[in-house]
Design a protein around this motif. Structure first.
Motif, PDB file in Angstrom:
ATOM      1  N   SER A 104       3.323  -8.852   4.215  1.00  7.76           N
ATOM      2  CA  SER A 104       4.374  -8.292   5.070  1.00  7.76           C
ATOM      3  C   SER A 104       4.708  -6.838   4.708  1.00  7.76           C
ATOM      4  CB  SER A 104       5.634  -9.155   4.986  1.00  7.76           C
ATOM      5  OG  SER A 104       6.169  -9.128   3.687  1.00  7.76           O
ATOM      6  N   GLY A 105       3.982  -6.273   3.746  1.00 11.58           N
ATOM      7  CA  GLY A 105       4.146  -4.853   3.449  1.00 11.58           C
ATOM      8  C   GLY A 105       4.987  -4.545   2.225  1.00 11.58           C
ATOM      9  N   TRP A 106       5.410  -5.547   1.480  1.00  9.56           N
ATOM     10  CA  TRP A 106       6.241  -5.303   0.299  1.00  9.56           C
ATOM     11  C   TRP A 106       5.433  -5.285  -0.986  1.00  9.56           C
ATOM     12  CZ3 TRP A 106      10.549  -2.994   0.947  1.00  9.56           C
ATOM     13  CH2 TRP A 106      11.291  -3.215   2.107  1.00  9.56           C
ATOM     14  N   GLY A 107       4.115  -5.300  -0.890  1.00  7.71           N
ATOM     15  CA  GLY A 107       3.245  -5.182  -2.055  1.00  7.71           C
ATOM     16  C   GLY A 107       2.605  -3.811  -2.084  1.00  7.71           C
ATOM     17  N   LYS A 108       1.438  -3.714  -2.695  1.00 12.28           N
ATOM     18  CA  LYS A 108       0.705  -2.447  -2.717  1.00 12.28           C
ATOM     19  C   LYS A 108      -0.776  -2.729  -2.541  1.00 12.28           C
ATOM     20  CE  LYS A 108      -0.581  -1.009  -7.330  1.00 12.28           C
ATOM     21  NZ  LYS A 108      -1.764  -0.398  -6.911  1.00 12.28           N
ATOM     22  N   PRO A 109      -1.506  -1.766  -1.999  1.00 12.61           N
ATOM     23  CA  PRO A 109      -2.951  -1.941  -1.884  1.00 12.61           C
ATOM     24  C   PRO A 109      -3.610  -1.795  -3.255  1.00 12.61           C
ATOM     25  CG  PRO A 109      -2.305   0.226  -1.100  1.00 12.61           C
ATOM     26  CD  PRO A 109      -1.044  -0.524  -1.399  1.00 12.61           C
ATOM     27  N   PRO A 110      -4.863  -2.221  -3.376  1.00 10.20           N
ATOM     28  CA  PRO A 110      -5.567  -2.020  -4.638  1.00 10.20           C
ATOM     29  C   PRO A 110      -5.709  -0.533  -4.946  1.00 10.20           C
ATOM     30  CG  PRO A 110      -6.803  -3.502  -3.206  1.00 10.20           C
ATOM     31  CD  PRO A 110      -5.674  -2.944  -2.405  1.00 10.20           C
ATOM     32  N   GLY A 111      -5.686  -0.178  -6.193  1.00 10.39           N
ATOM     33  CA  GLY A 111      -5.868   1.218  -6.602  1.00 10.39           C
ATOM     34  C   GLY A 111      -4.556   1.986  -6.631  1.00 10.39           C
ATOM     35  N   ARG A 112      -4.687   3.294  -6.809  1.00 15.32           N
ATOM     36  CA  ARG A 112      -3.514   4.162  -6.915  1.00 15.32           C
ATOM     37  C   ARG A 112      -2.993   4.541  -5.540  1.00 15.32           C
ATOM     38  NH1 ARG A 112      -2.729   7.246 -11.975  1.00 15.32           N
ATOM     39  NH2 ARG A 112      -1.417   8.423 -10.588  1.00 15.32           N
ATOM     40  N   ARG A 113      -1.687   4.641  -5.435  1.00 13.04           N
ATOM     41  CA  ARG A 113      -1.039   5.086  -4.204  1.00 13.04           C
ATOM     42  C   ARG A 113      -0.584   6.526  -4.381  1.00 13.04           C
ATOM     43  NH1 ARG A 113       3.608   0.738  -3.962  1.00 13.04           N
ATOM     44  NH2 ARG A 113       3.574   1.266  -6.145  1.00 13.04           N
ATOM     45  N   PRO A 114      -0.336   7.225  -3.262  1.00  9.53           N
ATOM     46  CA  PRO A 114       0.265   8.559  -3.367  1.00  9.53           C
ATOM     47  C   PRO A 114       1.636   8.457  -4.035  1.00  9.53           C
ATOM     48  CG  PRO A 114      -0.549   8.167  -1.137  1.00  9.53           C
ATOM     49  CD  PRO A 114      -0.670   6.879  -1.881  1.00  9.53           C
ATOM     50  N   ARG A 115       2.026   9.461  -4.788  1.00 10.18           N
ATOM     51  CA  ARG A 115       3.267   9.434  -5.561  1.00 10.18           C
ATOM     52  C   ARG A 115       4.491   9.168  -4.679  1.00 10.18           C
ATOM     53  NH1 ARG A 115       4.235  10.281 -10.627  1.00 10.18           N
ATOM     54  NH2 ARG A 115       6.146  11.176 -11.422  1.00 10.18           N
ATOM     55  N   ALA A 116       4.470   9.601  -3.428  1.00  9.49           N
ATOM     56  CA  ALA A 116       5.600   9.385  -2.527  1.00  9.49           C
ATOM     57  C   ALA A 116       5.800   7.905  -2.191  1.00  9.49           C
ATOM     58  CB  ALA A 116       5.400  10.180  -1.240  1.00  9.49           C
ATOM     59  N   GLU A 117       4.784   7.070  -2.416  1.00  6.54           N
ATOM     60  CA  GLU A 117       4.862   5.644  -2.097  1.00  6.54           C
ATOM     61  C   GLU A 117       5.102   4.774  -3.325  1.00  6.54           C
ATOM     62  OE1 GLU A 117       1.370   4.542   0.047  1.00  6.54           O
ATOM     63  OE2 GLU A 117       1.652   6.094   1.551  1.00  6.54           O
ATOM     64  N   TRP A 118       5.482   5.354  -4.458  1.00  8.60           N
ATOM     65  CA  TRP A 118       5.661   4.589  -5.688  1.00  8.60           C
ATOM     66  C   TRP A 118       6.983   3.838  -5.741  1.00  8.60           C
ATOM     67  CZ3 TRP A 118       3.662   7.703 -10.507  1.00  8.60           C
ATOM     68  CH2 TRP A 118       2.295   7.913 -10.367  1.00  8.60           C
ATOM     69  N   GLY A 119       7.948   4.219  -4.952  1.00 10.38           N
ATOM     70  CA  GLY A 119       9.266   3.599  -5.011  1.00 10.38           C
ATOM     71  C   GLY A 119       9.262   2.143  -4.576  1.00 10.38           C
ATOM     72  N   MET A 120      10.215   1.370  -5.101  1.00  7.34           N
ATOM     73  CA  MET A 120      10.311  -0.060  -4.760  1.00  7.34           C
ATOM     74  C   MET A 120      10.685  -0.283  -3.301  1.00  7.34           C
ATOM     75  SD  MET A 120      10.281  -2.543  -7.396  1.00  7.34           S
ATOM     76  CE  MET A 120      11.597  -3.628  -6.979  1.00  7.34           C
ATOM     77  N   ARG A 121      11.431   0.609  -2.708  1.00  4.74           N
ATOM     78  CA  ARG A 121      11.917   0.403  -1.335  1.00  4.74           C
ATOM     79  C   ARG A 121      10.953   0.906  -0.265  1.00  4.74           C
ATOM     80  NH1 ARG A 121      17.365   2.377  -3.511  1.00  4.74           N
ATOM     81  NH2 ARG A 121      18.275   0.436  -4.235  1.00  4.74           N
ATOM     82  N   VAL A 122       9.797   1.403  -0.668  1.00  5.02           N
ATOM     83  CA  VAL A 122       8.819   1.931   0.281  1.00  5.02           C
ATOM     84  C   VAL A 122       7.877   0.806   0.691  1.00  5.02           C
ATOM     85  CG1 VAL A 122       6.965   3.596   0.616  1.00  5.02           C
ATOM     86  CG2 VAL A 122       8.941   4.216  -0.767  1.00  5.02           C
ATOM     87  N   ARG A 123       7.839   0.534   2.000  1.00  8.10           N
ATOM     88  CA  ARG A 123       6.933  -0.509   2.508  1.00  8.10           C
ATOM     89  C   ARG A 123       5.552   0.074   2.714  1.00  8.10           C
ATOM     90  NH1 ARG A 123       9.463  -4.786   6.579  1.00  8.10           N
ATOM     91  NH2 ARG A 123       7.491  -5.723   6.048  1.00  8.10           N
ATOM     92  N   ASP A 124       4.562  -0.766   2.572  1.00 11.14           N
ATOM     93  CA  ASP A 124       3.168  -0.386   2.772  1.00 11.14           C
ATOM     94  C   ASP A 124       2.844  -0.509   4.256  1.00 11.14           C
ATOM     95  OD1 ASP A 124       0.470   0.117   2.570  1.00 11.14           O
ATOM     96  OD2 ASP A 124      -0.005  -1.873   1.815  1.00 11.14           O
ATOM     97  N   THR A 125       2.609   0.615   4.912  1.00 13.84           N
ATOM     98  CA  THR A 125       2.355   0.595   6.352  1.00 13.84           C
ATOM     99  C   THR A 125       0.960   0.089   6.700  1.00 13.84           C
ATOM    100  OG1 THR A 125       1.671   2.914   6.258  1.00 13.84           O
ATOM    101  CG2 THR A 125       3.975   2.473   6.783  1.00 13.84           C
ATOM    102  N   GLY A 126       0.037   0.074   5.758  1.00 13.76           N
ATOM    103  CA  GLY A 126      -1.322  -0.373   6.035  1.00 13.76           C
ATOM    104  C   GLY A 126      -1.538  -1.859   5.831  1.00 13.76           C
TER     105      GLY A 126
END
Length: 141
Positions: free
Chosen positions: A60-82
């Motif tokens: 549902s977008g509350w996790g993270k994709p494999p690998g490193r994310r851009p620094r702007a997406e590191w926060g807990m409240r940022v949903r994964d749009t992909g």
């Protein structure tokens, strides 16, 4: 959690799953110590639920994709749009039937300038003529 220097996966899915798994393993441990089959079964069930809850939150977008994310997406409240389309190389997305049709680009080595695409669409549009399920390796740069 954005004060960390590395993207360690501090996500709602990760912390929720961790909390539920902690309760499950505590019940399981109590069951082992008291030699109670009911507590052992209950602890195993709660631990299994933690896996399912984590997976559902990831999808549902509350996790993270494999690998490193851009620094702007590191926060807990940022949903994964992909997450809706699925992540390339993600076992959880593949089990849910997402992201299986996309080719995953893999860097084959630091500084080598070579990249490999793996998947049913590998080499699509590049003129390499790679068939489904094969690997395309191209020189980059």
């Amino acid at each position: 959690m954005s004060a960390h220097q590395y993207d360690e996966g501090h996500t709602v899915a990760g912390w929720t799953g961790f909390g539920i798994a902690t309760v499950g393993t505590a019940v399981l441990g109590l069951g082992v110590c008291t030699v109670s089959g009911a507590l052992i079964a209950g602890g195993l069930a709660v631990t299994a639920v933690s896996v399912l809850v984590t997976w559902a939150l990831h999808l549902s977008g509350w996790g993270k994709p494999p690998g490193r994310r851009p620094r702007a997406e590191w926060g807990m409240r940022v949903r994964d749009t992909g997450a809706r389309e699925g992540h390339a190389g993600c076992v959880g997305c593949r089990l849910a039937g997402r992201g299986g049709g996309r080719a995953a680009a893999v860097d084959t080595g630091v500084g080598t300038g070579t990249r490999a695409e793996v998947g049913p669409e590998a080499g699509a549009g590049t003129g390499t003529g790679v068939a489904a399920g094969q690997v395309s390796v191209e020189s980059v740069g």
